[in-house]
Design a protein around this motif. Structure first.
Motif, PDB file in Angstrom:
ATOM      1  N   ALA A 277       0.856  -1.195   0.000  1.00 34.06           N
ATOM      2  CA  ALA A 277       0.000   0.000   0.000  1.00 34.06           C
ATOM      3  C   ALA A 277       0.892   1.246   0.000  1.00 34.06           C
ATOM      4  O   ALA A 277       0.674   2.190  -0.785  1.00 34.06           O
ATOM      5  N   LEU A 278       1.948   1.213   0.836  1.00 37.73           N
ATOM      6  CA  LEU A 278       2.844   2.377   0.906  1.00 37.73           C
ATOM      7  C   LEU A 278       3.594   2.566  -0.420  1.00 37.73           C
ATOM      8  O   LEU A 278       3.777   3.698  -0.885  1.00 37.73           O
ATOM      9  N   ALA A 279       4.029   1.473  -1.034  1.00 39.14           N
ATOM     10  CA  ALA A 279       4.770   1.589  -2.300  1.00 39.14           C
ATOM     11  C   ALA A 279       3.903   2.248  -3.371  1.00 39.14           C
ATOM     12  O   ALA A 279       4.371   3.087  -4.153  1.00 39.14           O
ATOM     13  N   PHE A 280       2.618   1.892  -3.405  1.00 40.53           N
ATOM     14  CA  PHE A 280       1.720   2.517  -4.387  1.00 40.53           C
ATOM     15  C   PHE A 280       1.448   3.974  -4.021  1.00 40.53           C
ATOM     16  O   PHE A 280       1.425   4.854  -4.890  1.00 40.53           O
ATOM     17  N   GLN A 281       1.250   4.252  -2.729  1.00 40.28           N
ATOM     18  CA  GLN A 281       0.988   5.637  -2.323  1.00 40.28           C
ATOM     19  C   GLN A 281       2.226   6.507  -2.550  1.00 40.28           C
ATOM     20  O   GLN A 281       2.113   7.670  -2.954  1.00 40.28           O
ATOM     21  N   PHE A 282       3.393   5.925  -2.326  1.00 40.74           N
ATOM     22  CA  PHE A 282       4.647   6.658  -2.590  1.00 40.74           C
ATOM     23  C   PHE A 282       4.759   6.935  -4.095  1.00 40.74           C
ATOM     24  O   PHE A 282       5.146   8.032  -4.519  1.00 40.74           O
ATOM     25  N   VAL A 284       2.330   7.348  -6.133  1.00 42.57           N
ATOM     26  CA  VAL A 284       1.388   8.440  -6.454  1.00 42.57           C
ATOM     27  C   VAL A 284       2.039   9.771  -6.088  1.00 42.57           C
ATOM     28  O   VAL A 284       2.055  10.729  -6.865  1.00 42.57           O
ATOM     29  N   ARG A 285       2.633   9.824  -4.900  1.00 40.53           N
ATOM     30  CA  ARG A 285       3.256  11.068  -4.425  1.00 40.53           C
ATOM     31  C   ARG A 285       4.389  11.522  -5.337  1.00 40.53           C
ATOM     32  O   ARG A 285       4.638  12.721  -5.501  1.00 40.53           O
ATOM     33  N   LEU A 286       5.074  10.541  -5.941  1.00 42.67           N
ATOM     34  CA  LEU A 286       6.179  10.889  -6.852  1.00 42.67           C
ATOM     35  C   LEU A 286       5.673  11.172  -8.269  1.00 42.67           C
ATOM     36  O   LEU A 286       6.456  11.381  -9.194  1.00 42.67           O
ATOM     37  N   GLY A 287       4.357  11.152  -8.434  1.00 39.88           N
ATOM     38  CA  GLY A 287       3.774  11.480  -9.744  1.00 39.88           C
ATOM     39  C   GLY A 287       3.883  10.351 -10.750  1.00 39.88           C
ATOM     40  O   GLY A 287       3.812  10.575 -11.964  1.00 39.88           O
ATOM     41  N   LEU A 288       4.054   9.126 -10.256  1.00 34.99           N
ATOM     42  CA  LEU A 288       4.251   7.996 -11.184  1.00 34.99           C
ATOM     43  C   LEU A 288       2.954   7.239 -11.452  1.00 34.99           C
ATOM     44  O   LEU A 288       2.719   6.763 -12.561  1.00 34.99           O
ATOM     45  N   ALA A 289       2.136   7.086 -10.417  1.00 38.12           N
ATOM     46  CA  ALA A 289       0.914   6.271 -10.551  1.00 38.12           C
ATOM     47  C   ALA A 289      -0.322   7.123 -10.268  1.00 38.12           C
ATOM     48  O   ALA A 289      -0.228   8.163  -9.594  1.00 38.12           O
ATOM     49  N   ALA A 290      -1.456   6.670 -10.772  1.00 37.78           N
ATOM     50  CA  ALA A 290      -2.715   7.399 -10.534  1.00 37.78           C
ATOM     51  C   ALA A 290      -3.240   7.063  -9.135  1.00 37.78           C
ATOM     52  O   ALA A 290      -3.154   5.899  -8.711  1.00 37.78           O
ATOM     53  N   PRO A 291      -3.803   8.042  -8.424  1.00 35.16           N
ATOM     54  CA  PRO A 291      -4.341   7.776  -7.083  1.00 35.16           C
ATOM     55  C   PRO A 291      -5.373   6.649  -7.083  1.00 35.16           C
ATOM     56  O   PRO A 291      -5.467   5.881  -6.119  1.00 35.16           O
ATOM     57  N   GLU A 292      -6.136   6.516  -8.186  1.00 37.39           N
ATOM     58  CA  GLU A 292      -7.175   5.464  -8.249  1.00 37.39           C
ATOM     59  C   GLU A 292      -6.542   4.074  -8.138  1.00 37.39           C
ATOM     60  O   GLU A 292      -7.141   3.157  -7.578  1.00 37.39           O
ATOM     61  N   ASP A 293      -5.325   3.922  -8.705  1.00 36.06           N
ATOM     62  CA  ASP A 293      -4.670   2.609  -8.640  1.00 36.06           C
ATOM     63  C   ASP A 293      -4.259   2.291  -7.204  1.00 36.06           C
ATOM     64  O   ASP A 293      -4.448   1.165  -6.726  1.00 36.06           O
ATOM     65  N   ALA A 294      -3.683   3.293  -6.523  1.00 37.30           N
ATOM     66  CA  ALA A 294      -3.282   3.066  -5.124  1.00 37.30           C
ATOM     67  C   ALA A 294      -4.525   2.734  -4.289  1.00 37.30           C
ATOM     68  O   ALA A 294      -4.503   1.852  -3.428  1.00 37.30           O
ATOM     69  N   GLN A 295      -5.626   3.427  -4.581  1.00 33.79           N
ATOM     70  CA  GLN A 295      -6.855   3.176  -3.831  1.00 33.79           C
ATOM     71  C   GLN A 295      -7.366   1.750  -4.066  1.00 33.79           C
ATOM     72  O   GLN A 295      -7.830   1.081  -3.145  1.00 33.79           O
TER      73      GLN A 295
END
Ligand SMILES: O=C(O)C(=O)C[C@@H](O)[C@H](O)[C@H](O)COP(=O)(O)O
Ligand code: ZN
Length: 374
Positions: A277-282, A284-295
């Motif tokens: 979960a943190l890797a995906f949220q990180f 998102v924060r770095l502008g690499l992934a969409a927030p919807e994917d982390a969610q």
């Protein structure tokens, strides 16, 4: 009883099969005898011994194999120098020769400890991995990583030692406590998140069946093993792609070390769930992934009853600097720089060796103060 599913691990001279199916414990003796061994030493833990050791030893007796058993306490605390010494002594007492086999019969802890003991006993004897937890069946029994923990960090002492066979008897999963099954499921989800968005989508729909047992469970185990076999087959010693299998582990291992490997607070798969979960949220924060994917990742892990936030761990784990200190011992560190496994989306993970430490510190602070939601 249907025929087992066989997943080959293509490693040249060290190639082996993973057999997945029902009733495999009862046939273990035949497989060990077919491997040309005269003597077999079973290494297991107290829980597995209570439930299944008689079945395994009866099967070894039936195949006329001299056999013995070393039983260690259950739990991550057994991945220690103390228990390594004890297991090695027991294997020497049992006069295990180079042509004989060690049978690592248990979950990830037993597999890692017994595998490591086999790798150093007489400079290396064969090990057959007989994983009894979901986590061990889909991950730790495959690929040859063995080792123990120290205060400085997880699996910091160990060796690559491929098994000569993996027998994953799916019947034994019915005796697993819920929490342990769920923890293993985190590593199943990992394979979808690494490079198989279709598998992740399938898990979102079918995870209930995977938990129940039957054909969908076997399919999830076989898909996970095939995914791991493919990655290990192209990078056995983790010089590149294999690091993808560490998705969630940079954070997860630091959290496990932070709680002193106290399984009552956090078991490995739970650390991996929070870590993913943190890797995906990180990402998102770095502008690499969409927030919807982390969610989506967080939602699915939560649906399966897994923790997704550092705050889900009971008690204190320390601040961002403490976690970063623990991460500095990660085996992926190069020239003092942390490597993370990040993602551009679900099924689009990649190895990122160049993340500025300041970004990691700020992200961890935000994760710890609860300003990362989901
Ligand atoms: O097999 C691998 O490679 C993995 O990274 C699988 C992990 O799930 C497993 O927990 C492994 O033991 C972690 O290895 P480590 O080298 O990061 O200690
Ligand atoms: Zn793991």
């Amino acid at each position: 009883m249907s025929a087992p599913v066989i997943v080959p691990v293509a490693l040249g001279a060290r190639a082996y099969d993973i057999r997945i199916g029902s009733g495999l414990l009862q046939q273990l003796g035949r497989d060990v005898a077919a491997a040309g061994a005269r003597t077999a030493a079973v290494v297991t833990d107290e829980n597995v011994a209570r439930l299944h050791l008689d079945t395994v030893r009866a099967s070894l007796d039936d195949a006329h194999l001299i056999n013995s058993a070393a039983v260690i306490p259950s739990g991550e605390g057994s991945k220690s120098f103390k228990h390594l010494e004890e297991v090695c002594s027991r294997l020497l007492d049992a006069k295990i020769e180079r042509g004989d086999v060690v049978i690592a019969f248990g979950g990830g802890v037993v597999g890692d400890l017994a595998g490591f003991a086999a790798s150093i006993l007489r400079r290396g004897v064969r090990v057959i991995q007989v994983p009894t937890s979901l986590l061990a069946q889909v991950d730790s029994s495959v690929g040859g990583k063995t080792g123990i923990n120290t205060k400085a960090g997880k699996n910091l002492i160990g060796a690559f030692h491929q098994p000569s066979l993996v027998l994953a008897d799916t019947d034994v999963l019915d005796t697993l406590p819920d929490r342990e099954f769920r923890a293993g499921y985190a590593e199943v989800v990992k394979y979808g998140l690494i490079d198989d968005a279709g598998f992740f989508g399938w898990l979102e729909k079918h995870w209930g069946n995977v938990f129940q047992g039957g054909a969908d469970r076997t399919k999830a185990i076989a898909t996970s093993c095939a995914s791991k076999a493919s990655i290990v087959g192209r990078d056995e010693f983790e010089t590149g792609d294999r690091a993808l299998l560490n998705l969630g582990h940079t954070f997860g291992h630091a959290l496990e070390a932070a709680v002193g490997y106290d399984g009552a607070r956090l078991v490995h798969g739970e650390g991996v769930a929070i870590g993913m979960a943190l890797a995906f949220q990180f990402s998102v924060r770095l502008g690499l992934a969409a927030p919807e994917d982390a969610q989506r990742v967080v939602d699915h892990l939560k649906a399966a009853g897994l923790p997704t936030r550092i705050q889900d761990i009971p008690g204190e784990v320390g601040d961002a600097d403490r976690l970063l200190d623990l991460m500095a011992q990660d085996k992926k560190v190069k020239a003092g720089r942390l490597t993370f496994i990040l993602a551009r989306g679900i099924g689009r993970s990649f190895v990122a060796p160049d993340v500025p430490p300041q970004n990691a510190r700020e992200f961890l602070k935000a994760a710890l103060d609860g300003s990362i939601t989901g």
